[in-house]
Design an enzyme around this catalytic site. Structure first.
Site, PDB file in Angstrom:
ATOM      1  N   LYS A 160      19.892  12.869  69.003  1.00  0.00           N
ATOM      2  CA  LYS A 160      20.952  13.773  69.757  1.00  0.00           C
ATOM      3  C   LYS A 160      21.595  14.860  69.421  1.00  0.00           C
ATOM      4  CE  LYS A 160      21.705   9.395  71.417  1.00  0.00           C
ATOM      5  NZ  LYS A 160      22.944   8.659  71.212  1.00  0.00           N
ATOM      6  N   LYS A 161      21.280  15.313  68.281  1.00  0.00           N
ATOM      7  CA  LYS A 161      21.301  17.098  68.447  1.00  0.00           C
ATOM      8  C   LYS A 161      21.170  18.417  69.527  1.00  0.00           C
ATOM      9  CE  LYS A 161      23.511  16.833  63.431  1.00  0.00           C
ATOM     10  NZ  LYS A 161      23.225  15.548  63.665  1.00  0.00           N
ATOM     11  N   LEU A 162      20.290  17.518  70.102  1.00  0.00           N
ATOM     12  CA  LEU A 162      19.639  18.510  71.574  1.00  0.00           C
ATOM     13  C   LEU A 162      20.336  18.511  72.817  1.00  0.00           C
ATOM     14  CD1 LEU A 162      16.057  16.672  71.450  1.00  0.00           C
ATOM     15  CD2 LEU A 162      16.798  18.800  70.131  1.00  0.00           C
ATOM     16  N   ASP A 163      22.070  18.081  72.661  1.00  0.00           N
ATOM     17  CA  ASP A 163      22.964  18.732  72.750  1.00  0.00           C
ATOM     18  C   ASP A 163      23.166  19.629  72.901  1.00  0.00           C
ATOM     19  OD1 ASP A 163      25.331  17.160  74.546  1.00  0.00           O
ATOM     20  OD2 ASP A 163      26.333  18.525  73.172  1.00  0.00           O
ATOM     21  N   ASP A 206      17.229  16.817  60.712  1.00  0.00           N
ATOM     22  CA  ASP A 206      17.504  15.610  60.810  1.00  0.00           C
ATOM     23  C   ASP A 206      16.151  14.840  62.425  1.00  0.00           C
ATOM     24  OD1 ASP A 206      19.285  15.444  60.433  1.00  0.00           O
ATOM     25  OD2 ASP A 206      20.857  15.295  61.753  1.00  0.00           O
TER      26      ASP A 206
END
Length: 691
Positions: A160-163, A206
């Site tokens: 989700k942090k690849l946003d 993460d």
């Protein structure tokens, strides 16, 4: 397949933290504030038919949950304890969506998993009562499921942090200014600390933590980095016991015999009260043994394997299931809490207006944002906004507002973008259509095409002096912003960045059309309206100076200079009576009370508060630990005493009002430093302008 019995108690640490968490984030210590009987409060359950029980019965629910968590921790009547914890925990969880977050969801999942596992085989009270299960093996799928769950938490959070907002450093940029990152700022500018350490480091950790914990070679390094990461999170965020819970899950990835090896190093005279360290353990019918004849695969073994596979598939699917529950999608997908998108989005709210219209009389008025509710999360979620509007529609007739229409004008900035509307202010939310499975038609789109402006924002803000503030606004064609400029905000101007706007000065009854690059000064203490008249969204900014605060700081500077001259003996003129308290400030902490001049009194009060803050920041480790322990003691103390009062009320009835008042006052007793702590917190709060 089996693992040795000590793994069945590996999660005793997690259940201990869940016990502690009940008085903390689950809210036992302030339950009476949340569920006060008879108070007109709008609530936000997942299912509208769910309602809280009367207050004393809610305390009983928490008692059952506490006993369940304690039973899991001790391995006492284990299966019953799991059911007690699971049923009450999910009831409280579903009762209030405003408290949802990822780790609260994780606690519920672990409680569900433990209900199906053999978690009472090693160092448990059940093992003492039932020798047949004492030190028995547990199925390997128990251990696999817990490991996989923690892996999912890490890995999906990394995905989700690849946003783009996270990768570009906009999600949590404010964290780089925290004192925890001061060592990094010795070698890197704060911008690179934000981009490389906060965002880059969080992303890499993460994505890789789950893998690194699995392998022997990388596990020690993973332990170091995840421990450092969670210890930092415990200081950066108010997220209850979650950092400590994640710390406690790390040993799940070690070899199964690590508890025996660990306790074997303790002195022999302590082994009577410690877990067994001998390697012997007994077979369990829950396991399959290839070397034992007759220990074949039975139906329960197949069901355990099927459950493990289906559960893990469901857990990988849930964070991406938002195409089903489209009604919960806003600018971010789904209800925050089960997607593992932790800290990916930060929001700031600049303007919230609630307008009602009486359908019978035509009367129009405004409501205080947050009236009848104790939460602010309804401002970001369409489903909660619908519930809030429905609740207001039910309560307002008590105040002679019949059959009201409710309109919301909410301005939000997400990840440092323009402040813009999130919901259509022209829609009566009471009668608006909403379904959990259909897109929300009155949700305004996020103006992602304007995201590149964020780089320009940084340039503009960097060119301003310390007293000038700025707010960036984007609005849709055909809509307007009605705004009031506080009298404290002098020299307020509007400058257009993109599109075309029409500015109406209400009192002057004049209109001014502005093109990109043009600006206009708007009067303080008066209303104005900004209409977007271009075909595309308009972008403009408010530039203002808090003249009252600036004048106050100027006076403070003069008082500080006088005080310094008095201290070093260079002040030759006698001080007038109103400045005499400056001389006694060092010796008398209450000198501001004797000050007759309000500015001098405020100056001395601020000085005293700053000294207290400095003293607390410079405190040693032991003093910090003592302060932490005292704070937790009074929090837990209140929860226990209020629970005892509620149980007494259920058992024998309510006492006289005077007695009940004394009991509650005794439970509310605060720690000695509570007032100082409150002053410290207030000194860190920077209030936004009244736009």
């Amino acid at each position: 397949m089996s693992v040795t019995a000590q793994n069945s108690r590996t999660w005793v640490r997690e259940s201990l933290l869940m016990v502690i968490d009940i008085t903390q984030e689950r809210g036992l210590s302030n339950l009476d504030y949340k569920y006060l009987d008879g108070a007109p409060v709008c609530r936000f359950p997942l299912f509208n038919f769910l309602q809280p029980l009367p207050l004393d019965w809610m305390y009983l629910v928490y008692v059952v949950m506490f006993l369940g968590a304690s039973g899991i921790m001790l391995g006492c009547f284990y299966r019953l304890s799991c059911l007690m914890f699971l049923s009450t925990y999910w009831y409280i969880f579903f009762l209030d969506k405003t408290t949802w977050n990822n780790h609260s969801y994780l606690y519920g999942l672990i409680g569900f998993q433990l209900t199906l596992m053999d978690g009472n085989r090693y160092w448990s009270i059940d093992g003492l009562r039932r020798p047949s299960i004492r030190n028995a093996h547990v199925p390997l799928w128990n251990y696999t499921l817990l490991r996989a769950q923690i892996f999912i938490v890490y890995f999906i959070a990394g995905v989700k942090k690849l946003d783009a907002d996270w990768v570009e450093g906009y999600s949590m940029s404010y964290l780089a200014h925290h004192w925890l990152f001061d060592p990094f700022k010795l070698i890197l500018p704060v911008e690179l600390v934000s981009l490389l350490v906060v965002h880059g480091g969080g992303l890499i950790l993460d994505l890789t933590a789950g893998y690194l914990l699995f392998f022997d070679v990388t596990r020690p390094y993973a332990f170091f980095f995840v421990s450092y990461f969670h210890c930092m999170n415990s200081q950066l965020f108010s997220i209850g016991m979650f950092p400590y819970t994640m710390l406690a899950t790390s040993p799940l990835f070690c070899y199964p015999d690590w508890p025996r090896n660990f306790f074997a190093h303790f002195p022999s005279f302590l082994r009577a009260v410690l877990p067994l360290t001998s390697p012997g353990s007994q077979p369990s019918p829950s396991c399959v043994y290839e070397e034992i004849q007759g220990s074949g695969t039975q139906l329960k073994h197949k069901l355990g394997a099927i459950f493990t596979v289906l559960y893990l598939m469901e857990q990988f699917f849930m964070p991406y299931s938002h195409f089903i529950t489209q009604g919960y999608n806003n600018w971010t997908n789904g209800l925050y809490g089960y997607s593992w998108d932790m800290m990916v989005h930060s929001r700031s709210h600049q303007h919230v207006k609630i307008t009602y219209k009486d359908r019978k009389t035509g009367e129009t008025g405004y409501l205080n944002p947050g009236v009848f509710t104790q939460s602010r999360r309804w401002k970001d979620h369409g489903d909660m906004l619908k519930q809030y509007a429905t609740c207001l529609h039910q309560y307002l007739p008590r105040y002679n507002i019949s059959d009201p229409e409710i309109y919301f004008d909410i301005w939000v900035s997400i990840n440092e973008r323009f402040q813009q509307r999130i919901f259509d202010p022209r829609v009566d939310i009471v009668r608006a259509e909403w379904s959990p499975f259909k897109p929300n038609k009155w949700l305004m789109p996020l103006l992602v095409d304007l995201s590149p402006w964020r780089t320009k924002f940084q340039e503009i803000e960097g060119s301003l002096d310390n007293q000038t503030e700025i707010v960036f606004i984007a609005d849709f064609p055909g809509l307007h912003l009605e705004n009031f400029v506080s009298e404290d905000l002098g020299n307020t101007s509007i400058q257009v960045l993109q599109g075309q706007v029409n500015v109406e000065i209400v009192e002057e009854k004049k209109n001014y059309t502005l093109q990109p690059g043009e600006q206009i000064k708007v009067p303080a203490g008066a209303y104005h309206k900004v209409y977007t008249v271009s075909e595309d969204p308009s972008c403009y900014m408010y530039v203002y100076v808090n003249t009252t605060e600036a004048a106050l700081q100027k006076n403070f500077t003069k008082l500080y200079e006088i005080q310094e001259r008095v201290r070093n003996g260079t002040e030759t003129e006698p001080l007038p009576p109103e400045l005499q308290p400056l001389m006694a400030a060092d010796d008398d902490e209450g000198s501001e009370v004797n000050a007759t001049d309000p500015i001098v009194r405020l100056f001395l009060k601020r000085q005293r508060r700053m000294k207290e803050v400095k003293k607390r920041r410079e405190a040693g480790v032991l003093e910090r630990l003592q302060r932490f322990a005292v704070k937790k003691y009074y929090t837990i103390r209140r929860g226990i005493l209020m629970t005892a009062i509620a149980m007494r009320n259920l058992a024998v009835g309510l006492p006289p009002l005077e007695q009940l008042t004394r009991e509650v006052a005794y439970a509310n007793m605060k720690e000695p430093q509570a007032e100082a702590s409150q002053d410290e917190r207030s000194s860190h709060v920077k209030k936004p302008p009244n736009y």
